[in-house]
Design a protein around this motif. Structure first.
Motif, PDB file in Angstrom:
ATOM      1  N   ALA A  17       0.835  -1.206   0.000  1.00 17.92           N
ATOM      2  CA  ALA A  17       0.000   0.000   0.000  1.00 17.92           C
ATOM      3  C   ALA A  17       0.868   1.254   0.000  1.00 17.92           C
ATOM      4  O   ALA A  17       0.573   2.218  -0.706  1.00 17.92           O
ATOM      5  CB  ALA A  17      -0.937  -0.002   1.203  1.00 17.92           C
ATOM      6  N   VAL A  18       1.945   1.235   0.777  1.00 14.89           N
ATOM      7  CA  VAL A  18       2.855   2.380   0.820  1.00 14.89           C
ATOM      8  C   VAL A  18       3.505   2.577  -0.547  1.00 14.89           C
ATOM      9  O   VAL A  18       3.544   3.692  -1.075  1.00 14.89           O
ATOM     10  CB  VAL A  18       3.937   2.188   1.903  1.00 14.89           C
ATOM     11  CG1 VAL A  18       5.013   3.251   1.801  1.00 14.89           C
ATOM     12  CG2 VAL A  18       3.311   2.210   3.289  1.00 14.89           C
ATOM     13  N   ALA A  19       3.989   1.492  -1.131  1.00 15.63           N
ATOM     14  CA  ALA A  19       4.649   1.586  -2.438  1.00 15.63           C
ATOM     15  C   ALA A  19       3.679   2.078  -3.505  1.00 15.63           C
ATOM     16  O   ALA A  19       4.029   2.941  -4.320  1.00 15.63           O
ATOM     17  CB  ALA A  19       5.223   0.229  -2.828  1.00 15.63           C
ATOM     18  N   LEU A  54      -5.801   5.051   3.964  1.00 24.86           N
ATOM     19  CA  LEU A  54      -5.215   3.716   3.873  1.00 24.86           C
ATOM     20  C   LEU A  54      -3.701   3.792   3.686  1.00 24.86           C
ATOM     21  O   LEU A  54      -2.942   3.085   4.362  1.00 24.86           O
ATOM     22  CB  LEU A  54      -5.836   2.926   2.727  1.00 24.86           C
ATOM     23  CG  LEU A  54      -5.196   1.572   2.444  1.00 24.86           C
ATOM     24  CD1 LEU A  54      -5.550   0.593   3.544  1.00 24.86           C
ATOM     25  CD2 LEU A  54      -5.608   1.041   1.095  1.00 24.86           C
ATOM     26  N   VAL A  55      -3.269   4.670   2.797  1.00 22.42           N
ATOM     27  CA  VAL A  55      -1.829   4.820   2.546  1.00 22.42           C
ATOM     28  C   VAL A  55      -1.133   5.364   3.793  1.00 22.42           C
ATOM     29  O   VAL A  55      -0.091   4.866   4.203  1.00 22.42           O
ATOM     30  CB  VAL A  55      -1.575   5.715   1.318  1.00 22.42           C
ATOM     31  CG1 VAL A  55      -0.099   6.034   1.165  1.00 22.42           C
ATOM     32  CG2 VAL A  55      -2.102   5.037   0.052  1.00 22.42           C
ATOM     33  N   LYS A  56      -1.731   6.364   4.440  1.00 23.19           N
ATOM     34  CA  LYS A  56      -1.131   6.966   5.640  1.00 23.19           C
ATOM     35  C   LYS A  56      -1.067   5.953   6.781  1.00 23.19           C
ATOM     36  O   LYS A  56      -0.043   5.835   7.464  1.00 23.19           O
ATOM     37  CB  LYS A  56      -1.942   8.203   6.064  1.00 23.19           C
ATOM     38  CG  LYS A  56      -1.478   8.838   7.345  1.00 23.19           C
ATOM     39  CD  LYS A  56      -0.139   9.518   7.174  1.00 23.19           C
ATOM     40  CE  LYS A  56       0.218  10.299   8.415  1.00 23.19           C
ATOM     41  NZ  LYS A  56       1.521   9.965   8.952  1.00 23.19           N
ATOM     42  N   SER A  58      -0.937   2.744   6.496  1.00 28.77           N
ATOM     43  CA  SER A  58       0.088   1.764   6.117  1.00 28.77           C
ATOM     44  C   SER A  58       1.489   2.316   6.355  1.00 28.77           C
ATOM     45  O   SER A  58       2.363   1.599   6.852  1.00 28.77           O
ATOM     46  CB  SER A  58      -0.079   1.374   4.646  1.00 28.77           C
ATOM     47  OG  SER A  58      -1.325   0.757   4.444  1.00 28.77           O
ATOM     48  N   GLU A  59       1.710   3.600   6.024  1.00 33.13           N
ATOM     49  CA  GLU A  59       3.010   4.223   6.280  1.00 33.13           C
ATOM     50  C   GLU A  59       3.327   4.218   7.776  1.00 33.13           C
ATOM     51  O   GLU A  59       4.447   3.885   8.183  1.00 33.13           O
ATOM     52  CB  GLU A  59       3.026   5.663   5.756  1.00 33.13           C
ATOM     53  CG  GLU A  59       3.052   5.770   4.257  1.00 33.13           C
ATOM     54  CD  GLU A  59       2.851   7.199   3.769  1.00 33.13           C
ATOM     55  OE1 GLU A  59       2.457   8.076   4.567  1.00 33.13           O
ATOM     56  OE2 GLU A  59       3.097   7.433   2.575  1.00 33.13           O
ATOM     57  N   ASP A  60       2.341   4.595   8.592  1.00 31.49           N
ATOM     58  CA  ASP A  60       2.540   4.620  10.045  1.00 31.49           C
ATOM     59  C   ASP A  60       2.831   3.218  10.586  1.00 31.49           C
ATOM     60  O   ASP A  60       3.698   3.034  11.434  1.00 31.49           O
ATOM     61  CB  ASP A  60       1.320   5.203  10.752  1.00 31.49           C
ATOM     62  CG  ASP A  60       1.125   6.679  10.467  1.00 31.49           C
ATOM     63  OD1 ASP A  60       2.059   7.329   9.931  1.00 31.49           O
ATOM     64  OD2 ASP A  60       0.028   7.192  10.774  1.00 31.49           O
ATOM     65  N   TYR A  61       2.105   2.223  10.085  1.00 33.88           N
ATOM     66  CA  TYR A  61       2.306   0.845  10.535  1.00 33.88           C
ATOM     67  C   TYR A  61       3.702   0.345  10.175  1.00 33.88           C
ATOM     68  O   TYR A  61       4.394  -0.239  11.011  1.00 33.88           O
ATOM     69  CB  TYR A  61       1.243  -0.067   9.921  1.00 33.88           C
ATOM     70  CG  TYR A  61       1.458  -1.516  10.265  1.00 33.88           C
ATOM     71  CD1 TYR A  61       1.053  -2.015  11.490  1.00 33.88           C
ATOM     72  CD2 TYR A  61       2.079  -2.377   9.371  1.00 33.88           C
ATOM     73  CE1 TYR A  61       1.263  -3.348  11.817  1.00 33.88           C
ATOM     74  CE2 TYR A  61       2.289  -3.704   9.691  1.00 33.88           C
ATOM     75  CZ  TYR A  61       1.877  -4.189  10.915  1.00 33.88           C
ATOM     76  OH  TYR A  61       2.095  -5.498  11.232  1.00 33.88           O
ATOM     77  N   VAL A  62       4.109   0.578   8.944  1.00 36.48           N
ATOM     78  CA  VAL A  62       5.435   0.130   8.498  1.00 36.48           C
ATOM     79  C   VAL A  62       6.531   0.829   9.302  1.00 36.48           C
ATOM     80  O   VAL A  62       7.505   0.197   9.713  1.00 36.48           O
ATOM     81  CB  VAL A  62       5.608   0.364   6.974  1.00 36.48           C
ATOM     82  CG1 VAL A  62       7.043   0.154   6.541  1.00 36.48           C
ATOM     83  CG2 VAL A  62       4.674  -0.553   6.197  1.00 36.48           C
ATOM     84  N   ALA A  63       6.359   2.125   9.567  1.00 35.96           N
ATOM     85  CA  ALA A  63       7.349   2.863  10.356  1.00 35.96           C
ATOM     86  C   ALA A  63       7.414   2.333  11.785  1.00 35.96           C
ATOM     87  O   ALA A  63       8.499   2.149  12.346  1.00 35.96           O
ATOM     88  CB  ALA A  63       7.016   4.350  10.359  1.00 35.96           C
ATOM     89  N   ALA A  64       6.264   2.057  12.389  1.00 36.49           N
ATOM     90  CA  ALA A  64       6.234   1.540  13.758  1.00 36.49           C
ATOM     91  C   ALA A  64       6.816   0.133  13.825  1.00 36.49           C
ATOM     92  O   ALA A  64       7.537  -0.204  14.766  1.00 36.49           O
ATOM     93  CB  ALA A  64       4.803   1.543  14.291  1.00 36.49           C
ATOM     94  N   LYS A  65       6.513  -0.663  12.831  1.00 34.46           N
ATOM     95  CA  LYS A  65       7.045  -2.034  12.791  1.00 34.46           C
ATOM     96  C   LYS A  65       8.561  -1.999  12.655  1.00 34.46           C
ATOM     97  O   LYS A  65       9.265  -2.763  13.304  1.00 34.46           O
ATOM     98  CB  LYS A  65       6.412  -2.804  11.628  1.00 34.46           C
ATOM     99  CG  LYS A  65       6.777  -4.276  11.617  1.00 34.46           C
ATOM    100  CD  LYS A  65       5.953  -5.022  10.591  1.00 34.46           C
ATOM    101  CE  LYS A  65       6.600  -4.905   9.234  1.00 34.46           C
ATOM    102  NZ  LYS A  65       6.021  -5.816   8.243  1.00 34.46           N
ATOM    103  N   GLY A  66       9.068  -1.072  11.839  1.00 29.69           N
ATOM    104  CA  GLY A  66      10.508  -0.929  11.667  1.00 29.69           C
ATOM    105  C   GLY A  66      11.171  -0.435  12.934  1.00 29.69           C
ATOM    106  O   GLY A  66      12.245  -0.888  13.308  1.00 29.69           O
ATOM    107  N   ALA A  67      10.532   0.495  13.644  1.00 31.27           N
ATOM    108  CA  ALA A  67      11.092   1.030  14.887  1.00 31.27           C
ATOM    109  C   ALA A  67      11.098  -0.042  15.976  1.00 31.27           C
ATOM    110  O   ALA A  67      12.025  -0.105  16.786  1.00 31.27           O
ATOM    111  CB  ALA A  67      10.291   2.240  15.347  1.00 31.27           C
ATOM    112  N   ALA A  68      10.092  -0.900  15.989  1.00 32.65           N
ATOM    113  CA  ALA A  68      10.024  -1.961  16.993  1.00 32.65           C
ATOM    114  C   ALA A  68      11.095  -3.019  16.749  1.00 32.65           C
ATOM    115  O   ALA A  68      11.524  -3.698  17.678  1.00 32.65           O
ATOM    116  CB  ALA A  68       8.648  -2.609  16.985  1.00 32.65           C
TER     117      ALA A  68
END
Length: 80
Positions: A17-19, A54-56, A58-68
């Motif tokens: 979704a981000v891509a 949806l895109v936003k 997804s961006e927040d989720y991917v960023a949080a997953k990466g930070a975790a």
């Protein structure tokens, strides 16, 4: 119900979704990635707002997953 499955076929993961949301060049029929998401969400109403959300999300989720996934300081065990 059809909307959900069509959406999952287009963007099966948050990373997809981000891509797709970042795609501004026309890939199919001259449509951007967000346009393709909007087209699927159109029957629900507020399709532009929902596509951006949806895109936003997804961006927040991917960023949080990466930070975790980042390791903590050396010697940290993660338990208090």
């Amino acid at each position: 119900d059809r909307v959900l499955w069509r959406l999952f076929l287009l963007v099966p993961t948050p990373e997809d979704a981000v891509a797709l949301g970042r795609t501004s060049d026309g890939q199919i029929d001259g449509k951007s990635g967000t346009d393709r998401i909007e087209e699927i969400l159109r029957p629900l109403g507020l399709h532009r707002k929902r596509a951006r959300a949806l895109v936003k999300l997804s961006e927040d989720y991917v960023a949080a997953k990466g930070a975790a996934a980042l390791p903590g300081p050396p010697g940290a065990t993660g338990s208090d």
